[in-house]
Structures are given as structure tokens and as C-alpha cells.
Scaffold this motif. Structure first.
Motif, PDB file in Angstrom:
ATOM      1  N   CYS A 192       0.876  -1.125  -0.126  1.00  0.00           N
ATOM      2  CA  CYS A 192      -0.143   0.041   0.466  1.00  0.00           C
ATOM      3  C   CYS A 192       1.136   1.154  -0.290  1.00  0.00           C
ATOM      4  O   CYS A 192       0.529   2.424  -0.697  1.00  0.00           O
ATOM      5  N   GLU A 193       1.876   1.064   0.637  1.00  0.00           N
ATOM      6  CA  GLU A 193       2.534   2.968   0.896  1.00  0.00           C
ATOM      7  C   GLU A 193       3.143   2.627  -0.413  1.00  0.00           C
ATOM      8  O   GLU A 193       3.308   3.504  -0.951  1.00  0.00           O
ATOM      9  N   ALA A 194       4.015   1.641  -0.991  1.00  0.00           N
ATOM     10  CA  ALA A 194       4.288   1.222  -2.526  1.00  0.00           C
ATOM     11  C   ALA A 194       3.731   2.051  -3.545  1.00  0.00           C
ATOM     12  O   ALA A 194       3.894   2.665  -4.211  1.00  0.00           O
ATOM     13  N   GLY A 195       1.905   1.871  -3.349  1.00  0.00           N
ATOM     14  CA  GLY A 195       1.543   1.881  -4.930  1.00  0.00           C
ATOM     15  C   GLY A 195       1.377   3.449  -4.370  1.00  0.00           C
ATOM     16  O   GLY A 195       1.093   4.227  -5.351  1.00  0.00           O
ATOM     17  N   LEU A 196       0.798   4.283  -2.794  1.00  0.00           N
ATOM     18  CA  LEU A 196       0.248   5.456  -3.122  1.00  0.00           C
ATOM     19  C   LEU A 196       1.787   6.310  -3.674  1.00  0.00           C
ATOM     20  O   LEU A 196       1.451   7.220  -3.490  1.00  0.00           O
ATOM     21  N   THR A 197       2.793   5.532  -2.796  1.00  0.00           N
ATOM     22  CA  THR A 197       4.290   6.822  -3.330  1.00  0.00           C
ATOM     23  C   THR A 197       4.439   6.602  -4.592  1.00  0.00           C
ATOM     24  O   THR A 197       5.048   8.090  -5.525  1.00  0.00           O
ATOM     25  N   LEU A 198       3.814   5.687  -5.398  1.00  0.00           N
ATOM     26  CA  LEU A 198       4.677   5.610  -6.914  1.00  0.00           C
ATOM     27  C   LEU A 198       3.351   7.414  -7.578  1.00  0.00           C
ATOM     28  O   LEU A 198       3.715   7.379  -8.542  1.00  0.00           O
ATOM     29  N   ALA A 199       2.370   6.218  -7.190  1.00  0.00           N
ATOM     30  CA  ALA A 199       0.913   7.564  -7.411  1.00  0.00           C
ATOM     31  C   ALA A 199       1.417   8.790  -7.921  1.00  0.00           C
ATOM     32  O   ALA A 199       1.997   9.718  -8.006  1.00  0.00           O
ATOM     33  N   ALA A 200       2.165   9.368  -5.828  1.00  0.00           N
ATOM     34  CA  ALA A 200       3.144  10.305  -5.630  1.00  0.00           C
ATOM     35  C   ALA A 200       3.444  10.691  -6.325  1.00  0.00           C
ATOM     36  O   ALA A 200       3.471  12.440  -6.943  1.00  0.00           O
ATOM     37  N   LEU A 201       4.460  10.021  -6.637  1.00  0.00           N
ATOM     38  CA  LEU A 201       5.698  10.794  -7.266  1.00  0.00           C
ATOM     39  C   LEU A 201       5.061  10.766  -9.350  1.00  0.00           C
ATOM     40  O   LEU A 201       6.292  11.816  -9.860  1.00  0.00           O
ATOM     41  N   ALA A 202       4.549   9.757  -9.365  1.00  0.00           N
ATOM     42  CA  ALA A 202       4.396  10.722 -10.639  1.00  0.00           C
ATOM     43  C   ALA A 202       3.299  11.544 -11.417  1.00  0.00           C
ATOM     44  O   ALA A 202       3.833  12.098 -12.063  1.00  0.00           O
ATOM     45  N   ILE A 203       2.783  12.288 -10.726  1.00  0.00           N
ATOM     46  CA  ILE A 203       2.422  13.958 -10.829  1.00  0.00           C
ATOM     47  C   ILE A 203       2.294  14.376  -9.837  1.00  0.00           C
ATOM     48  O   ILE A 203       2.086  15.757  -9.150  1.00  0.00           O
ATOM     49  N   ALA A 204       3.795  14.851  -9.166  1.00  0.00           N
ATOM     50  CA  ALA A 204       4.135  15.294  -8.058  1.00  0.00           C
ATOM     51  C   ALA A 204       4.614  16.889  -8.354  1.00  0.00           C
ATOM     52  O   ALA A 204       3.980  17.714  -7.514  1.00  0.00           O
ATOM     53  N   GLU A 205       4.585  16.912  -9.883  1.00  0.00           N
ATOM     54  CA  GLU A 205       4.542  18.111 -10.300  1.00  0.00           C
ATOM     55  C   GLU A 205       3.369  19.088 -10.025  1.00  0.00           C
ATOM     56  O   GLU A 205       3.917  20.392  -9.644  1.00  0.00           O
ATOM     57  N   ASP A 206       2.331  18.329 -10.181  1.00  0.00           N
ATOM     58  CA  ASP A 206       0.541  19.230 -10.310  1.00  0.00           C
ATOM     59  C   ASP A 206       0.152  19.113  -8.404  1.00  0.00           C
ATOM     60  O   ASP A 206      -0.466  19.269  -8.607  1.00  0.00           O
ATOM     61  N   GLU A 207       0.596  17.779  -7.934  1.00  0.00           N
ATOM     62  CA  GLU A 207       0.440  17.273  -6.474  1.00  0.00           C
ATOM     63  C   GLU A 207       1.264  17.756  -5.180  1.00  0.00           C
ATOM     64  O   GLU A 207       1.315  16.277  -4.842  1.00  0.00           O
ATOM     65  N   PRO A 208       1.664  19.193  -5.116  1.00  0.00           N
ATOM     66  CA  PRO A 208       3.480  18.693  -4.672  1.00  0.00           C
ATOM     67  C   PRO A 208       2.508  18.016  -2.870  1.00  0.00           C
ATOM     68  O   PRO A 208       3.503  17.367  -2.038  1.00  0.00           O
ATOM     69  N   GLU A 209       1.396  18.258  -2.777  1.00  0.00           N
ATOM     70  CA  GLU A 209       1.140  17.996  -1.192  1.00  0.00           C
ATOM     71  C   GLU A 209       0.863  16.817  -0.587  1.00  0.00           C
ATOM     72  O   GLU A 209       1.644  15.819   0.205  1.00  0.00           O
ATOM     73  N   PHE A 210       0.212  16.266  -1.676  1.00  0.00           N
ATOM     74  CA  PHE A 210      -0.431  14.903  -2.137  1.00  0.00           C
ATOM     75  C   PHE A 210       1.532  13.883  -1.758  1.00  0.00           C
ATOM     76  O   PHE A 210       1.742  13.211  -0.977  1.00  0.00           O
ATOM     77  N   ALA A 211       2.070  14.521  -3.161  1.00  0.00           N
ATOM     78  CA  ALA A 211       3.560  13.903  -2.856  1.00  0.00           C
ATOM     79  C   ALA A 211       4.137  13.553  -1.802  1.00  0.00           C
ATOM     80  O   ALA A 211       4.692  12.751  -1.216  1.00  0.00           O
TER      81      ALA A 211
END
Length: 624
Positions: A192-211
Motif C-alpha cells: 500500500c505505501e509503495a502504490g501510494l508513493t508511486l502514484a504521488a511521484l508520478a504526478i508530484a509536479e501537479d500535486e506537491p502536497e500529496f507527494a
């Protein structure tokens, strides 16, 4: 708002820092940045056409994708409480298609992966009530989005970004999720932490707080999983869940490395780094696993092994994986019915696999043991598929994916697996029947409870599910070990120990000593097997695969040998176990202390006279 992308240094945060608005991470500005970069793909592209395992894996990847190319995208289907099959199958299609595009430049693969991602994005949700489903779907979309970023139309990027936020990052943005903060974490934490982290890194420039929050949680929470590997690398949940949890752990590590420049402390644990070598130790000469707990018996291709071979500079670790690839296309890996190779992680093998020829296997140690939550011993004699392989397990039942198997043993000899552990039953079928699988009904399930395992029983009562069987003695030179099973039977005996010794290249000795059992109580020694069984007054003859194994029995009290058909367990929800037999040696307690010995010898058909050997207390030990 966009984050600053000028550097590649991530300020790793403690769990306490998570509560105080983490600093947005410094993330590589370009795509692809998850698991691999453009330079990595160029390197692989230049090597996949050269003869060797990497080329074999590439051919397999392409054939797998070709077989699925014309299939419609998966639809949202929840079976029982899980959408897991959909998430996993979509992950396979997206990773395969995205990697093929990166390695061949053929746009049809990018289009096919995009089609699968958009289908996932259109779901009402990714079944967050069973968050593994969410995590695997998020992993699929995150990697596909990142690897195909340059070829995706702007509208598709928007849809996929919004899906990652709505279906993964928002439902995962809580410290109260049950799989976080557990004192005994399991594979859920890694996945679960891996899936969420990969999701956050993929769109980090658009969603920095989530990342920021996702990365802080990963760095703060995931190191707790190392206790699951300690002290020597044997994953508490068994080999099958080792592959699951560990593969996601590696994706987390590699995504952090490629996107932020560092994975922090997520790879430095010695037991973790040793764990792939231990998986090989837990694989018998037959190629099958010592499948204690919720593990399947058949070993399959495991791309994670390539990461460990690279990281620990042990190329011999992947000899089994290379051998599997060399069987193509002549077995179930590429099936004649046009169904795809099922391993959804196949693409990862190409990222982590070295170029060049297959390595030369290194002989495993003849004797090995580990303590920890699930003590284990393994002994080998000889080499090749006919060699002797014996092992024994301690531990306790009430652990993640545990069975009532403390005290169970395994024997392979002459190319035959003589003992049977049923491994993991179908959780869906059991839950559909109303079984409280992780609560009050768990030990009533035949494959999980005591009566399907080769363990001692006293009056057929269940062992204490919370008690632990510990390793009391181990000798590498003598190839012997002793487990203290007493705590599991504290209500019925004052002492109970089981010893295992390799007697010769074709024989093992098992010795049980028990004390303080109520006179008249019945002590049961069980041997579960799929061999044909013949019994007589002094022992048992097992026949399988054209070989025989003689079980000669001696005890200090009269005993009865019982051969039971165990193919149809008692409960209606239990799966049929075709050909399963339970051999029991029953001793009625009549004095303060008893001993029972069994000598198992390959290619004998009659018991040779022998007397009980020395007490287990006299067996030598290397333990401190």
C-alpha cells in the motif's frame, strides 16, 4: 502550483514530522522517472537483442503482450470483497505495453496501455475497502502515466492524474488506515505505501502536497517491516508473501532512487538483503517451496530475485530464474491455449536483469537455521534433483498468514516430496461460505488448522495459537536440530520436544519426547503425504514416483499405526484434497515420560531393527 525541481535531495521525515505539513520533495523534473529513466531504457534496448536471459525475458514479454493485445480492457469486477484480480491483470498489461513501447518505439503498445489505464480511471473507485486493490491499480496507472508521459495526449494525462488523486491518494491520505501503525506489520504495509508513493511521484509536479505526505509516510512507516525479515532473512509470512510484499518494497525503493535520488534507509537492513538467498534455501531439489503458512508449493518465476542479485552482487541467486526462462516455450509459462504469462512483474525483470550469459549456480549450505518469529532448519545431503532435503519449522500460529504448523517437517528424497503441506486455501471460497477467516473460525479450516499438518497432537486438542515453539538445539556438523514445542501444549504436557537428524544421505530420524501427559491420553504423531501407504506392525511403507520410503517406528510404549483417507475434510467449506493420506502413530500415555522415534529411509520396504537413540538433551548444538 508546481514544486521546485532543482535538486534530487529528499529530506527524510520521521513519523512525527508527518503531522506537521511535510516539505514538498525534490523530484526529478522529467519523465520517465519511476523505476527507470530514459537512459536506463536506452541501455536495456541496446542489450535485449543479444543472446542470453535478457533476450529470453524480452521474447516472453512480447509474446505475453501479443496474446493480450486484442482483448478488451478489464471492467470493474469485485469478487467477494476483492477487486484484486482486475488490478493485478491490468498491472501486467500496462507494464508490459509501456515497457515494449520504451524498448521498441512501436506506438501500438503505448496505445494499448493507455486504453487499459483509461479503463481503470473510469471505474467508480478502486475498491479502497480492500486497499491492496487500490494500491495495485495505482501502481499500474502511475507507472504507465510516467513511462508513456511523452506520448499521452494532454486529455488522457488529465484523466489519469485525476484518477490517481481521487481513487488512490485521497482515500490513502490518512494515518488511521488499519495497515499503518501496526505493531506487527505485514505485506499490506509494503504494497500500500509503495502504490501510494508511486502514484504521488508520478504526478508530484501537479500535486506537491500529496507527494510530500505520501513520501513522508513511506519513509516513516515502511522500515518497521524489517522485523518481518529478521534475524536472518526468512520472511515470517512465507515464500509466497515474501515475493508479494518484497516486490512492492523494491518498486518503492527504485522509484525513490530514480525520482528523488535516494531511498533512504529502505534497503540497508542486512536481513532484508539476505532474504532472496533464503528463498533459495527454502526451495527443495524438486524446485518446490518448503511451503509453510499461506504459501503455495510450486515456485514460479520471481523477478524480484534479479534485484537482489544485482544489489548484493550475488549473480548465483538468479540461477533458478534463468533456468525457468530457458524452458521456453515448452511449459506453462507460455501456454498453448494462448493465455498470457501470468506474472504481472515480468517487466521488472528486464529492468534489473544483467546482460550476458546465465550465472553458474552455487551449492547451497548443507545445514542452515534461523531463530526469530518462525524458527526454521534446513538440511541437505548430496546434489541434484534426487538429493535429500529435510527441514522443520517452529514459531506460532497466530501470526500474519500463519497456520497451526509449528513442529511440522518436510522431506524430499529420491526426487519425491514425501510430506505434504496443503499451503494456502482459497480465501474467497471460504469467505463466501461465511467463514471468519482471520478470527474465530480460522483453525476450523482444514488446511489452516492442526489436523492437516505433520505436528504432534494430544487427544487431538488444538495447540495454543499464541504460544511459540523455539529452536533449542542446532548442529550444522551433525545435521540435527531440536524444537521445544512445550509451550504449545502447556495444558496437556509439562514438556514436549521434537528432534530431527539426518542419519545418512537417504535417511532421517525424527524423535519426540513428551512428559507429564495425563495417563490414558492419546499422543498422535502425524505424517501427511500424497504417497500410497501400506502399514504393518513395525512401520509404514510409502510409495510414490517409482520410489519407496520406509518409516520404521519404535517407542517405549505400545503404539498403533493408522492410515487415514484425508482427501475429504469434514467441513462443507473445505476443499477436497485428492490423494491426501494421514499416517498417525498413536501412543497411549501410561507413565511420566515417553519417547517415540521414527526413521525414514529411502528405498527400503521393511523395518530394520533399531532401538531408540540418545535423549534430545544430549544432542549437540551450535547455539549459544
Amino acid at each position: 502550483m508546481r514544486i521546485s525541481l532543482s535538486g534530487l535531495v529528499f529530506a527524510f521525515l520521521t513519523p512525527l514530522a508527518i503531522m506537521a505539513a511535510p516539505t514538498p520533495p525534490q523530484v526529478r523534473p522529467d519523465h520517465p522517472r519511476l523505476l527507470a529513466t530514459t537512459a536506463d531504457f536506452e541501455r536495456i534496448r541496446g542489450s535485449v537483442t543479444q543472446p542470453g536471459p535478457l533476450n529470453d525475458a524480452f521474447i516472453l514479454l512480447r509474446e505475453t503482450a501479443e496474446r493480450e493485445y486484442a482483448a478488451p480492457p478489464f471492467e470493474r469486477e469485485v469478487i467477494g470483497r476483492r477487486m484484486l484480480a482486475v488490478s493485478r491483470n491490468a498491472l501486467r498489461r500496462i507494464l508490459n505495453g509501456a515497457l515494449l513501447y520504451r524498448l521498441t518505439g512501436e506506438t501500438k503498445w503505448a496505445s494499448r496501455a493507455e486504453q487499459e489505464m483509461l479503463a481503470l480511471a473510469s471505474f467508480s473507485d478502486w475498491n479502497p475497502s480492500h486497499f491492496l486493490d487500490t494500491a495495485e491499480a495505482a501502481t499500474a496507472v502511475a507507472i504507465g502515466y510516467d513511462w508513456l508521459y511523452d506520448t499521452l495526449p494532454p486529455e488522457s494525462r488529465r484523466v489519469l492524474r485525476e484518477a490517481l488523486v481521487k481513487h488512490a491518494l485521497q482515500p490513502g491520505d490518512s494515518d488511521q488506515l488499519w495497515w499503518r501503525g501496526r505493531s506487527s506489520p505485514n505485506n499490506w504495509l509494503q504494497v500500500c505505501e509503495a502504490g501510494l508513493t508511486l502514484a504521488a511521484l508520478a504526478i508530484a509536479e501537479d500535486e506537491p502536497e500529496f507527494a510530500a505526505r505520501a513520501l513522508a509516510r513511506a519513509h516513516g512507516n515502511v522500515p518497521a517491516i524489517f522485523g518481518t525479515y529478521e534475524p536472518a532473512g526468512a520472511y515470517v509470512e512465507g515464500t509466497m508473501y515474501w515475493e508479494y510484499g518484497t516486490t512492492y518494497h523494491l518498486m518503492l525503493v527504485e522509484a525513490l532512487r530514480s525520482a528523488t535520488g535516494s531511498s533512504g534507509v529502505l534497503t540497508g537492513n542486512p536481513a532484508f538483503l539476505q532474504s532472496a538467498a533464503i528463498v533459495n534455501l527454502l526451495t527443495g531439489p524438486s524446485g518446490d517451496f518448503f511451503n509453510y503458512g499461506d504459501s503455495v508449493r510450486q515456485r514460479r518465476f520471481m523477478p524480484a530475485m534479479y534485484w537482489f542479485a544485482r544489489e548484493t552482487r550475488r549473480p548465483d541467486i538468479v540461477a533458478t530464474e534463468h533456468a525457468t526462462l530457458r524452458t521456453l516455450p515448452n511449459d506453462s509459462i507460455v501456454r498453448s491455449d494462448n493465455t498470457p504469462f501470468p506474472n504481472r512483474f515480468l517487466a521488472l525483470a528486464l529492468l534489473w536483469m544483467p546482460t550476458g550469459p546465465a550465472p553458474v549456480p552455487v551449492a547451497p549450505p548443507a545445514s542452515w537455521s534461523t531463530q526469530g518469529p518462525s524458527p526454521l532448519v534446513i538440511f541437505r545431503r548430496g546434489s541434484g534433483p534426487d538429493s535429500l532435503y529435510a527441514g522443520m519449522k517452529g514459531g506460532r500460529a497466530r501470526i500474519s498468514h500463519g497456520h497451526m504448523d509449528a513442529g511440522s517437517f518436510i522431506l524430499e528424497a529420491g526426487g519425491v516430496r514425501w510430506t505434504t503441506d496443503l499451503g494456502m486455501p482459497s480465501y474467497h471460497e471460504l469467505e463466501k461460505a461465511g467463514v471468519d477467516l482471520f478470527g474465530k473460525d480460522r483453525w476450523a479450516v482444514y488446511a489452516l488448522g492442526p489436523h492437516s499438518h505433520s505436528i504432534p497432537l494430544i487427544d487431538d486438542a488444538r495447540p495454543d495459537e499464541e504460544a511459540t515453539a523455539t529452536l533449542k538445539a542446532f548442529s550444522a556438523a551433525d545435521q540435527s536440530a531440536v524444537l521445544d514445542l512445550g509451550p504449545l501444549y502447556a495444558k496437556q504436557a509439562t514438556r514436549l520436544r521434537r528432534g530431527l537428524r539426518v542419519a545418512s544421505p537417504t535417511a532421517i530420524l525424527l524423535r519426540d519426547e513428551f512428559e507429564g501427559v495425563t495417563p490414558g491420553a492419546r499422543y498422535r504423531f502425524s505424517w501427511m503425504t500424497h504417497a500410497a501407504v501400506e502399514t504393518d506392525a513395525t512401520g509404514v511403507t510409502l510409495r510414490k514416483g517409482g520410489r519407496t520410503l520406509r518409516l520404521a517406528v519404535v517407542a517405549d510404549a505400545p503404539f498403533e499405526i493408522v492410515n487415514e483417507d484425508a482427501s475429504q475434510p469434514p467441513a462443507s467449506y473445505d476443499a477436497r484434497q485428492s490423494g491426501l493420506r494421514r499416517v498417525s502413530i498413536l501412543v497411549t500415555a501410561g507413565k511420566p515420560a515417553h519417547v517415540l522415534e521414527l526413521r525414514a529411509t529411502l528405498d527400503e520396504t521393511a523395518s530394520k531393527p533399531f532401538s531408540p537413540g540418545p535423549s534430545l538433551s544430549t544432542w549437540s548444538s551450535d547455539l549459544p
